[in-house]
Design a protein around this motif. Sequence first.
Motif, PDB file in Angstrom:
ATOM      1  N   ARG A   1     -12.717 129.440 -46.121  1.00  0.00           N
ATOM      2  CA  ARG A   1     -12.826 130.899 -45.971  1.00  0.00           C
ATOM      3  C   ARG A   1     -12.392 131.349 -44.571  1.00  0.00           C
ATOM      4  O   ARG A   1     -12.899 132.309 -44.014  1.00  0.00           O
ATOM      5  CB  ARG A   1     -14.262 131.349 -46.254  1.00  0.00           C
ATOM      6  N   GLU A   2     -11.441 130.594 -44.012  1.00  0.00           N
ATOM      7  CA  GLU A   2     -10.922 130.955 -42.692  1.00  0.00           C
ATOM      8  C   GLU A   2     -10.333 132.362 -42.683  1.00  0.00           C
ATOM      9  O   GLU A   2     -10.371 133.052 -41.658  1.00  0.00           O
ATOM     10  CB  GLU A   2      -9.855 129.946 -42.249  1.00  0.00           C
ATOM     11  N   GLY A   3      -9.799 132.794 -43.837  1.00  0.00           N
ATOM     12  CA  GLY A   3      -9.215 134.128 -43.909  1.00  0.00           C
ATOM     13  C   GLY A   3     -10.237 135.230 -43.650  1.00  0.00           C
ATOM     14  O   GLY A   3      -9.914 136.258 -43.031  1.00  0.00           O
ATOM     15  N   ASP A   4     -11.479 135.028 -44.103  1.00  0.00           N
ATOM     16  CA  ASP A   4     -12.531 136.022 -43.860  1.00  0.00           C
ATOM     17  C   ASP A   4     -12.812 136.159 -42.369  1.00  0.00           C
ATOM     18  O   ASP A   4     -12.992 137.268 -41.849  1.00  0.00           O
ATOM     19  CB  ASP A   4     -13.825 135.614 -44.589  1.00  0.00           C
ATOM     20  N   ILE A   5     -12.855 135.018 -41.682  1.00  0.00           N
ATOM     21  CA  ILE A   5     -13.101 135.047 -40.241  1.00  0.00           C
ATOM     22  C   ILE A   5     -11.902 135.654 -39.523  1.00  0.00           C
ATOM     23  O   ILE A   5     -12.058 136.451 -38.588  1.00  0.00           O
ATOM     24  CB  ILE A   5     -13.384 133.624 -39.719  1.00  0.00           C
ATOM     25  N   PHE A   6     -10.706 135.280 -39.958  1.00  0.00           N
ATOM     26  CA  PHE A   6      -9.484 135.793 -39.343  1.00  0.00           C
ATOM     27  C   PHE A   6      -9.454 137.322 -39.352  1.00  0.00           C
ATOM     28  O   PHE A   6      -9.137 137.964 -38.349  1.00  0.00           O
ATOM     29  CB  PHE A   6      -8.261 135.237 -40.083  1.00  0.00           C
ATOM     30  N   ARG A   7      -9.818 137.903 -40.492  1.00  0.00           N
ATOM     31  CA  ARG A   7      -9.773 139.369 -40.604  1.00  0.00           C
ATOM     32  C   ARG A   7     -10.767 140.042 -39.654  1.00  0.00           C
ATOM     33  O   ARG A   7     -10.559 141.177 -39.236  1.00  0.00           O
ATOM     34  CB  ARG A   7     -10.049 139.781 -42.056  1.00  0.00           C
ATOM     35  N   ARG A   8     -11.827 139.343 -39.304  1.00  0.00           N
ATOM     36  CA  ARG A   8     -12.833 139.924 -38.413  1.00  0.00           C
ATOM     37  C   ARG A   8     -12.411 139.884 -36.940  1.00  0.00           C
ATOM     38  O   ARG A   8     -12.938 140.647 -36.131  1.00  0.00           O
ATOM     39  CB  ARG A   8     -14.166 139.193 -38.570  1.00  0.00           C
ATOM     40  N   VAL A   9     -11.513 138.986 -36.594  1.00  0.00           N
ATOM     41  CA  VAL A   9     -11.186 138.816 -35.169  1.00  0.00           C
ATOM     42  C   VAL A   9      -9.761 139.220 -34.812  1.00  0.00           C
ATOM     43  O   VAL A   9      -9.467 139.438 -33.631  1.00  0.00           O
ATOM     44  CB  VAL A   9     -11.424 137.349 -34.726  1.00  0.00           C
TER      45      VAL A   9
END
Length: 579
Positions: A543-551
């Motif tokens: 779920r790296e994409g979820d974190i990516f969208r936050r930062v």
Amino acid sequence: MSDQFTIVTDPVGNSVALSALFAVLPLLTLFVLLGAVRMRAWLAGSISLLVALVVAVGIYSMPVGTALLSASEGAAFGFFPILWIVINAIWVYNLTVVSGHFDVLRRSMARISPDMRVQAIIVAFCFGALLEALAGFGTPVAVTVVMLMALGFPPLRAASVALIANTAPVAFGALATPIVTLGTVTSGAGDDARLTTETLGAMVGRQTPLLAVVVPLVLVAVIDGRRGVRQAWPAALVAGVVFAIGQFLASNYISVPLTDIIAALMAAAAVVLLLRVWRPAESPDLRVAQARPAGAAGTRSGDEKDPPDARPADGTGPAGRAAAVVAERRDTPVEVVRAYAPYLIIIAIFSIANLGPVKSALAREPWTVAFGWPGLHVLGTGGKPLSSTTFTLGWLPAAGTLMILAGLLTALVLRVRPGAALRAYGRTYAELRHAIVTVMAVLALAYVLNQSGQTGTLGEFLAAAGGFFVFLSSMLGWIGVAVTGSDTSANALFGALQVQTAERAGLDPVLLAAANSSGGVLGKMISPQNLAIAASAVGMAGREGDIFRRVVGWSLLLLLLMCVLVTLQGTPVLDWMVP
């Protein structure tokens, strides 16, 4: 393998533009394999190195033996001093884990303040900066994410906070390894005598402190929105301003390798002192998850579990129980002092090693030996031998060697048995085996690019941008770190390119070389490697994409700020800031 080679920057039809199409192939390969194909970094670096060798031999007419020797020197520099620092620094950290004193340190920080926003500043920003100073290469993110989770932070928020906090200290991470690398690859790329580790470190120390002031405010905004900024801004501002002052003073007047250590300790001490006279108006329980409608962003479908940050409101979830343990257990003052001892030992050893007489003595034989890389004879476009073909082996004053001494003393203080310490050292190598190959491959790639002329070709091509390249220089470093996950690797790839472009465009090479490192730190939070580390640490692999969208938004916003600062430093408005 003793063939002499003279660099030519326009081997294809005497055209720099046509030659640049081939010179960029190794970098494009690296970017595509890492960014699009999502290949493992060590494998992508190895394949890109092979492409660079093929271009060097087939297009730039570099003798095969010379090309291989160039790669071998780069790989050797990748291990010593770069990996030598990282491996031994992480070993010291592993000793604190083996002895149980890392948990003591975590509990000590949790008791400083019950406010989770202040805890994030202390753990993610201050302690994360200290870990970055000592180890770098993803260690701060992996460690601080776990600590934030134990304090009760929801996983997604913990990952975002750890990634954003790991920006301002990155340029001086692992005892200033990125700056040391930058000084090495740029010293032979230009004629400016200022291209040294000390001067470049001083210049970076006049850029990244601006980020240090802003980042803690960003952290409290990410954690608690406008309320967080409104209520916790004194702690955020004190931490940021004191860290910025410490970073500037240390990098310019004390010691480049010790920069982040000094700044991190100053910032932590300042926040602790502030908390004696100030407390936030309220300390909301941010462990309470907000209800989400079905199908909202971040939720999962089918038989998958709910998002990991959906914690029970009563605090009985894993994070709540961990926080309760932190609150209940008390450590003796002696154990707390021991938990902080490794970092005090490191500071003491490096302070002694950087004293004028000691530093001068260690810089001479037999403690430091400089020699031409055997069989490697490369001349620059002006006909002079490249200084990068001289390898400096400072085996005793090397930061990695000093870290071994610190580790031995740490083992004694923490009462770690020799066998356990030795096993921890072996595990450190095993844990870093892929990182070792990656760094050595990327440094070998950088040396081949620089010594074959491919970097020079790209520099001449980019010089056509003229004065506008000042604005673009930080972006180049940002791209390098976003792809490689390392400011060290980005400096190795683009440091010489920045200098050569600057000299051809009539710009300041020190400013642009430093901008590569300062802009690069902002790509750290969106690099696939760091995202993977954060996701794994919080149990959200995949779920790296979820974190990516936050930062990613914060990464771009702070990058724009750095681009503007560097551009102004290249004009009469702020050119007085360039040493």
